[in-house]
Design a protein around this motif. Structure first.
Motif, mmCIF file in Angstrom:
data_model
loop_
_atom_site.group_PDB
_atom_site.id
_atom_site.type_symbol
_atom_site.label_atom_id
_atom_site.label_comp_id
_atom_site.label_asym_id
_atom_site.label_seq_id
_atom_site.Cartn_x
_atom_site.Cartn_y
_atom_site.Cartn_z
ATOM 1 N N VAL A 65 0.854 -1.193 0.000
ATOM 2 C CA VAL A 65 0.000 0.000 0.000
ATOM 3 C C VAL A 65 0.886 1.238 0.000
ATOM 4 O O VAL A 65 1.848 1.326 0.771
ATOM 5 C CB VAL A 65 -0.934 0.021 1.233
ATOM 6 N N LEU A 66 0.536 2.201 -0.852
ATOM 7 C CA LEU A 66 1.215 3.490 -0.901
ATOM 8 C C LEU A 66 0.192 4.576 -0.599
ATOM 9 O O LEU A 66 -0.869 4.613 -1.214
ATOM 10 C CB LEU A 66 1.834 3.727 -2.287
ATOM 11 N N SER A 67 0.501 5.424 0.360
ATOM 12 C CA SER A 67 -0.424 6.490 0.743
ATOM 13 C C SER A 67 0.340 7.799 0.828
ATOM 14 O O SER A 67 1.307 7.917 1.584
ATOM 15 C CB SER A 67 -1.079 6.171 2.098
ATOM 16 N N GLY A 68 -0.077 8.789 0.040
ATOM 17 C CA GLY A 68 0.638 10.056 0.008
ATOM 18 C C GLY A 68 -0.279 11.251 0.115
ATOM 19 O O GLY A 68 -1.442 11.199 -0.277
ATOM 20 N N THR A 69 0.270 12.315 0.646
ATOM 21 C CA THR A 69 -0.447 13.579 0.771
ATOM 22 C C THR A 69 0.456 14.701 0.296
ATOM 23 O O THR A 69 1.644 14.730 0.631
ATOM 24 C CB THR A 69 -0.851 13.838 2.237
ATOM 25 N N SER A 70 -0.095 15.612 -0.485
ATOM 26 C CA SER A 70 0.643 16.769 -0.972
ATOM 27 C C SER A 70 1.883 16.315 -1.738
ATOM 28 O O SER A 70 1.783 15.480 -2.627
ATOM 29 C CB SER A 70 0.981 17.696 0.199
ATOM 30 N N ALA A 71 3.065 16.837 -1.415
ATOM 31 C CA ALA A 71 4.269 16.408 -2.128
ATOM 32 C C ALA A 71 4.492 14.908 -1.990
ATOM 33 O O ALA A 71 5.005 14.254 -2.908
ATOM 34 C CB ALA A 71 5.484 17.177 -1.614
ATOM 35 N N GLY A 72 4.101 14.345 -0.857
ATOM 36 C CA GLY A 72 4.214 12.907 -0.669
ATOM 37 C C GLY A 72 3.337 12.128 -1.630
ATOM 38 O O GLY A 72 3.651 10.989 -1.991
ATOM 39 N N ALA A 73 2.221 12.734 -2.072
ATOM 40 C CA ALA A 73 1.343 12.078 -3.038
ATOM 41 C C ALA A 73 2.050 11.913 -4.378
ATOM 42 O O ALA A 73 1.881 10.896 -5.063
ATOM 43 C CB ALA A 73 0.064 12.884 -3.206
ATOM 44 N N ILE A 74 2.847 12.908 -4.770
ATOM 45 C CA ILE A 74 3.600 12.806 -6.017
ATOM 46 C C ILE A 74 4.565 11.632 -5.938
ATOM 47 O O ILE A 74 4.642 10.796 -6.854
ATOM 48 C CB ILE A 74 4.356 14.116 -6.289
ATOM 49 N N ASN A 75 5.316 11.546 -4.855
ATOM 50 C CA ASN A 75 6.262 10.444 -4.696
ATOM 51 C C ASN A 75 5.558 9.093 -4.689
ATOM 52 O O ASN A 75 6.045 8.118 -5.268
ATOM 53 C CB ASN A 75 7.068 10.643 -3.409
ATOM 54 N N ALA A 76 4.401 9.024 -4.020
ATOM 55 C CA ALA A 76 3.660 7.763 -3.942
ATOM 56 C C ALA A 76 3.158 7.329 -5.318
ATOM 57 O O ALA A 76 3.256 6.142 -5.683
ATOM 58 C CB ALA A 76 2.492 7.903 -2.971
ATOM 59 N N VAL A 77 2.645 8.253 -6.095
ATOM 60 C CA VAL A 77 2.096 7.909 -7.412
ATOM 61 C C VAL A 77 3.201 7.497 -8.379
ATOM 62 O O VAL A 77 3.027 6.567 -9.174
ATOM 63 C CB VAL A 77 1.267 9.088 -7.963
ATOM 64 N N VAL A 78 4.348 8.164 -8.322
ATOM 65 C CA VAL A 78 5.466 7.748 -9.181
ATOM 66 C C VAL A 78 5.908 6.331 -8.822
ATOM 67 O O VAL A 78 6.159 5.499 -9.706
ATOM 68 C CB VAL A 78 6.635 8.744 -9.070
ATOM 69 N N LEU A 79 6.003 6.025 -7.529
ATOM 70 C CA LEU A 79 6.345 4.659 -7.110
ATOM 71 C C LEU A 79 5.307 3.658 -7.613
ATOM 72 O O LEU A 79 5.657 2.562 -8.072
ATOM 73 C CB LEU A 79 6.435 4.586 -5.587
ATOM 74 N N ALA A 80 4.033 4.028 -7.540
ATOM 75 C CA ALA A 80 2.972 3.126 -7.985
ATOM 76 C C ALA A 80 3.039 2.881 -9.488
ATOM 77 O O ALA A 80 2.800 1.759 -9.957
ATOM 78 C CB ALA A 80 1.611 3.710 -7.613
ATOM 79 N N SER A 81 3.371 3.915 -10.245
ATOM 80 C CA SER A 81 3.402 3.775 -11.704
ATOM 81 C C SER A 81 4.612 2.986 -12.192
ATOM 82 O O SER A 81 4.654 2.558 -13.345
ATOM 83 C CB SER A 81 3.389 5.165 -12.357
ATOM 84 N N LYS A 82 5.603 2.792 -11.328
ATOM 85 C CA LYS A 82 6.793 2.031 -11.686
ATOM 86 C C LYS A 82 7.061 0.954 -10.633
ATOM 87 O O LYS A 82 8.205 0.712 -10.236
ATOM 88 C CB LYS A 82 8.006 2.961 -11.809
ATOM 89 N N ALA A 83 5.996 0.291 -10.191
ATOM 90 C CA ALA A 83 6.109 -0.662 -9.084
ATOM 91 C C ALA A 83 6.875 -1.925 -9.454
ATOM 92 O O ALA A 83 7.330 -2.643 -8.571
ATOM 93 C CB ALA A 83 4.718 -1.035 -8.577
ATOM 94 N N GLN A 84 7.032 -2.205 -10.724
ATOM 95 C CA GLN A 84 7.726 -3.435 -11.121
ATOM 96 C C GLN A 84 9.205 -3.410 -10.745
ATOM 97 O O GLN A 84 9.793 -4.446 -10.429
ATOM 98 C CB GLN A 84 7.593 -3.645 -12.631
#
Length: 405
Positions: free
Chosen positions: A45-64
């Protein structure tokens, strides 16, 4: 509930912090190096808020491949310039200042009310070019990720809304002033989550305007728990060493606007997190104090959650002050106007200084701080046995006997 022989479902929680989010990238860089070279994302699970949301979504999009994801984050954060995040040219800054002044003097007539102090359209363009949102669902379908959450605050409903994309078995939730809403994440969700009040403009999603997710996020660990986590790694962005009180013989000075704004951002991004960790420690103590076979109905379905907190070992305000001259001239002038002749804007500066000299130093600091606890960090993300709470000494002292090793 999780079976005894199952591996823990590890979540990563990334709070907001503006330019301070570069520290999170340094910690993630250390994690990526500690794992095998071809390792996939270790966080269910990745959970991000504000700038942390950007980091979380990038990790999710390249989770492999977590190393690829972190390398991309390091490249972007390590080469940031303020003009990539918000417009810094003299004309725009002058126009914004005059708009605010005219709106106050004229009561909103003729010029209309300003939406924000800064124009962050350059950041929207940057994220649009670099974040591949369709890959998030692909990562979920392939089992590299169970869920990713981005939190924003609704201005009309006054609720904290966690927009999440997840496997089919994950359900939304509704609590007082906070809800979880299933969604296919896109650029507007990120822009809403980072829309710091007054500084960046709000973003409309499904008929409601949203702002920075930290505004109403009293329980920042909640989205990760609702999405199935039973072990949570939190990468914070604030050192808790208290400021020294002013000398008793010096006359007090009223705080400047910049000092108040920085104080509010600091409170917004981090105070709720430490309260939530304390609450978690109390609940864990309650659960662990009763043997499983003797638990009544009220706690029978409750599960203790391991938590690890990594925060900067240095005051990021001091680091920001060293790089102040790298800030665009127009923005330096604006901060000077907001703070007067006193160096009281360093806290606000530490959130707005999207310049590579500063962000690279934060990445290096995050990497070094993570490597100081590399054994504990690797054990935590790999599912090995760990203490119920692993946190800096000041957290341990504050919580006292609330948690049990």
């Amino acid at each position: 509930m999780k079976c005894a022989n199952e591996s823990p479902r590890v979540a990563l929680v990334l709070p907001g912090g503006g330019a301070r989010g570069a520290f999170q990238v340094g910690v993630l860089k250390a994690i990526a190096e500690l794992l095998p070279k071809a390792a996939r994302n270790p966080f269910a699970v990745l959970s991000g808020t504000s700038a942390g949301a950007i980091n979380a979504v990038v990790l999710a999009s390249k989770a492999q491949r977590i190393r690829h994801a972190v390398a991309e984050l390091e490249h972007v954060w390590g080469n940031f310039r303020c003009h990539q995040v918000y417009r810094t040219d003299h004309a725009t800054m002058l126009k914004s200042s005059l708009h605010w002044m005219a709106s106050i003097v004229l009561g909103g007539f003729l010029v209309g009310a300003p939406k924000s102090l800064l124009d962050n359209s350059p950041l929207r363009a940057l994220l649009s070019r670099n974040v591949r949102f369709p890959r998030i669902q692909d990562a979920i379908d392939r089992g590299y990720l169970a869920a990713v959450s981005v939190t924003a605050a609704g201005y009309s409903t006054a609720r904290s809304v966690s927009f999440f994309q997840a496997a089919d078995d994950k359900q939304g939730w509704a609590r007082t002033r906070r809800v979880g809403v299933r969604a296919e994440l896109h650029l507007d969700h990120l822009m809403a989550s980072i829309a710091v009040p007054m500084i960046f403009p709000p973003v409309q999603i499904d008929g409601e305007y949203f702002g920075d997710g930290a505004m109403r996020q009293a329980t920042p660990l909640s989205p990760a728990i609702h999405l199935g986590a039973d072990r949570i790694l939190v990468i914070g962005i604030r050192d808790e060493t208290a400021d020294k009180p002013p000398p008793k013989d010096s006359p007090p000075s009223a705080p400047s606007f910049a000092q108040i704004a920085g104080y509010m951002l600091d409170t917004l991004f981090m105070d709720g997190l430490y309260s939530d960790i304390e609450r978690m420690a109390r609940i864990n103590q309650l659960i662990d104090s009763v043997d499983a076979e003797h638990r009544g109905a009220s706690i029978a379905d409750m599960q203790a959650i391991d938590t690890m907190l990594v925060v900067p070992s240095q005051d990021l305000r001091v680091i920001a002050t060293r790089h102040r001259r790298d800030l665009p001239v127009a923005l330096r002038a604006l901060l000077r106007g907001l703070s007067g002749r006193r160096p009281s804007e360093n806290r606000l500066l530490s959130f707005l200084l999207f310049e590579q000299s500063y962000t690279r130093e934060l990445i290096d600091l995050g990497y070094r701080d993570a490597m100081k606890v590399k054994d504990q960090l690797l054990a935590f993300v790999s599912g090995a046995a760990v203490p119920r709470l692993f946190a800096p000494d000041w957290i341990q002292r504050d919580l006292g006997s609330l948690h049990r090793q």
